[in-house]
Design an enzyme around this catalytic site. Structure first.
Site, PDB file in Angstrom:
ATOM      1  N   VAL A  24       0.711  -1.229  -0.004  1.00  0.00           N
ATOM      2  CA  VAL A  24       0.005  -0.040  -0.081  1.00  0.00           C
ATOM      3  C   VAL A  24       0.824   1.355  -0.050  1.00  0.00           C
ATOM      4  CG1 VAL A  24      -1.701   1.344   1.255  1.00  0.00           C
ATOM      5  CG2 VAL A  24      -2.036  -1.304   1.159  1.00  0.00           C
ATOM      6  N   GLY A 103      -9.988  -8.649   9.116  1.00  0.00           N
ATOM      7  CA  GLY A 103     -11.277  -9.578   9.137  1.00  0.00           C
ATOM      8  C   GLY A 103     -12.709  -9.057   8.875  1.00  0.00           C
ATOM      9  N   THR A 126      -6.963 -12.421   7.565  1.00  0.00           N
ATOM     10  CA  THR A 126      -7.031 -13.097   8.943  1.00  0.00           C
ATOM     11  C   THR A 126      -6.906 -14.698   8.674  1.00  0.00           C
ATOM     12  OG1 THR A 126      -9.129 -14.237  10.053  1.00  0.00           O
ATOM     13  CG2 THR A 126      -9.540 -13.282   7.924  1.00  0.00           C
ATOM     14  N   ASP A 128      -8.329 -16.948   9.544  1.00  0.00           N
ATOM     15  CA  ASP A 128      -9.474 -17.847   9.668  1.00  0.00           C
ATOM     16  C   ASP A 128      -9.996 -18.220   8.302  1.00  0.00           C
ATOM     17  OD1 ASP A 128      -9.402 -17.660  12.423  1.00  0.00           O
ATOM     18  OD2 ASP A 128     -10.984 -16.259  12.515  1.00  0.00           O
ATOM     19  N   GLU A 223     -11.761 -24.894  17.164  1.00  0.00           N
ATOM     20  CA  GLU A 223     -11.750 -24.429  18.339  1.00  0.00           C
ATOM     21  C   GLU A 223     -13.405 -24.123  18.516  1.00  0.00           C
ATOM     22  OE1 GLU A 223     -10.364 -20.487  19.338  1.00  0.00           O
ATOM     23  OE2 GLU A 223     -10.838 -19.930  17.241  1.00  0.00           O
ATOM     24  N   GLN A 252      -0.332 -20.059  16.169  1.00  0.00           N
ATOM     25  CA  GLN A 252      -0.845 -19.866  14.849  1.00  0.00           C
ATOM     26  C   GLN A 252      -1.001 -18.675  14.214  1.00  0.00           C
ATOM     27  OE1 GLN A 252      -4.517 -22.856  14.540  1.00  0.00           O
ATOM     28  NE2 GLN A 252      -3.878 -22.054  16.807  1.00  0.00           N
TER      29      GLN A 252
HETATM   30  O1  F6P Z   1      -9.891 -14.213  14.003  1.00  0.00           O
HETATM   31  C1  F6P Z   1      -8.586 -14.729  14.280  1.00  0.00           C
HETATM   32  C2  F6P Z   1      -8.586 -15.460  15.584  1.00  0.00           C
HETATM   33  O2  F6P Z   1      -7.179 -15.887  15.924  1.00  0.00           O
HETATM   34  C3  F6P Z   1      -9.380 -16.534  15.860  1.00  0.00           C
HETATM   35  O3  F6P Z   1      -8.926 -17.673  15.056  1.00  0.00           O
HETATM   36  C4  F6P Z   1      -9.540 -16.618  17.157  1.00  0.00           C
HETATM   37  O4  F6P Z   1     -10.591 -17.178  17.542  1.00  0.00           O
HETATM   38  C5  F6P Z   1      -9.372 -15.294  17.677  1.00  0.00           C
HETATM   39  O5  F6P Z   1      -8.712 -14.679  16.495  1.00  0.00           O
HETATM   40  C6  F6P Z   1      -8.550 -15.094  18.972  1.00  0.00           C
HETATM   41  O6  F6P Z   1      -8.592 -13.784  19.249  1.00  0.00           O
HETATM   42  P1  F6P Z   1      -7.668 -12.986  20.537  1.00  0.00           P
HETATM   43  O7  F6P Z   1      -6.468 -13.031  19.987  1.00  0.00           O
HETATM   44  O8  F6P Z   1      -8.229 -11.834  20.431  1.00  0.00           O
HETATM   45  O9  F6P Z   1      -7.803 -13.776  21.746  1.00  0.00           O
END
Ligand code: F6P
Length: 320
Positions: A24, A103, A126, A128, A223, A252
């Protein structure tokens, strides 16, 4: 005076956000923009944490995980008075367009700013992979590889002890991360929120493996699907085997972005600037069949991300 655009990262970080920021900034500068970095996502937008970025500001970040701009979850952005304030802060700085890397939650902020006269382009970042419309999000590939590397290590100890391992991975309410990693590592069972699971069937598979002297088994659990400790207990009630649970957690989210995520971040970051220059707004960059597309942000909320059930069945068929 050169026109100004800004960039922020919001929500959970994802490997590949830095390559996207770099793209960017560098594409923006080469198109004649001044580029402002907003720190700590929407929270920083509300408290005016603005820094002008130069070509060297994004040197040495393409290989780094996390986000050099820092990120935060900002529930305050759901309040209309804060949405007004955020738009006013951008206007006061003469920022005409904003690139938001994050995300689905972060994308919602883009809509509210667009309604207040700010041009916004979103980039899906993200682990996810839960944004409808893009085949993949930035960070997903690195996270899958991180899980594979963890499973490789677990297999060593699992084999030595002839144990079953249950591994919980992230993904929030979505099971794609578990599914992709599970297929790629040959997990014996994959448990995801999208597909009903049957612990009699899972236990039966484990037992068949034990009976043919299989050294170990891996069960990958998203999860959002189930409590891993409850699953362990339920399987132990069905079969006599040693079972251990590992919750992989935020490991992760870290690590140097993979080549896939660096390429995706670089392409999407540059595309976002091009879209702003064309006067476009309320779009997000998506990748489909190797091409970067621009899709309306509002459409990604309309439907749940399609879950690739075919991959689930393939994984199930291939690992016995
Ligand atoms: O959205 C990414 C993520 O890592 C999800 O997989 C997980 O549920 C969540 O964020 C965890 O969030 P935090 O870092 O706020 O605990």
């Amino acid at each position: 005076m050169a026109p100004k655009i800004a960039v922020l990262t919001s929500g959970g970080d994802a490997p590949g956000m830095n390559p996207a920021i770099r793209a960017v900034v560098r594409r923006g500068l080469s198109k004649g923009y001044r580029v402002v970095g907003i720190q700590r996502g929407y929270a920083g937008l509300l408290s005016k944490q603005f820094t002008e970025l130069e070509i060297g500001s994004v040197a040495d970040i393409i290989h780094r995980g996390g986000t050099m701009l820092l990120t935060a979850r900002a529930p305050g952005m759901f309040q209309p008075e804060n949405q007004d304030q955020a738009a006013d802060n951008l206007k006061a700085e003469d920022i005409e367009g904003l690139v938001i890397i994050g995300g689905g939650g972060s994308f919602r902020g883009a809509i509210t700013l667009e309604e207040r006269g700010i041009k916004t382009i979103c980039i899906p970042g993200t682990i996810d992979n839960d944004i409808t419309g893009t085949e993949v999000t930035i960070g997903f590939d690195t996270a899958v590889n991180t899980i594979l590397s963890a499973v490789n290590k677990l297999r060593d100890t699992a084999t030595s002890h002839e144990r079953i391992f249950i591994l919980e991975v992230m993904g929030r309410d979505y099971g794609y991360l578990a599914l992709a990693a599970g297929l790629a590592c040959g997990a014996e069972s994959i448990i995801v929120p999208e597909i009903e699971y049957d612990l009699d069937e899972v236990s039966g598979r484990l037992l068949r493996g034990i009976n043919r002297q299989k050294a170990h088994s891996i069960i990958l659990v998203a999860e959002g699907a189930a409590d891993v400790y409850e699953i362990k207990k339920e399987i132990r009630d069905r079969i006599d085997a040693e079972i251990r649970v590992t919750v992989l957690g935020h490991i992760q989210r870290g690590g140097s972005p993979s080549a896939v995520d660096r390429l995706l971040g670089s392409r999407m970051g540059a595309a976002a600037v091009d879209l702003l220059q064309e006067g476009k707004s309320a779009l997000f960059t998506a990748i489909r069949e190797e091409k970067i597309k621009a899709l309306p942000v509002k459409d990604c909320f309309d439907a749940a991300s399609p879950f690739p059930e075919d991959l689930y069945h393939l994984a199930h068929d291939l690992s016995q």
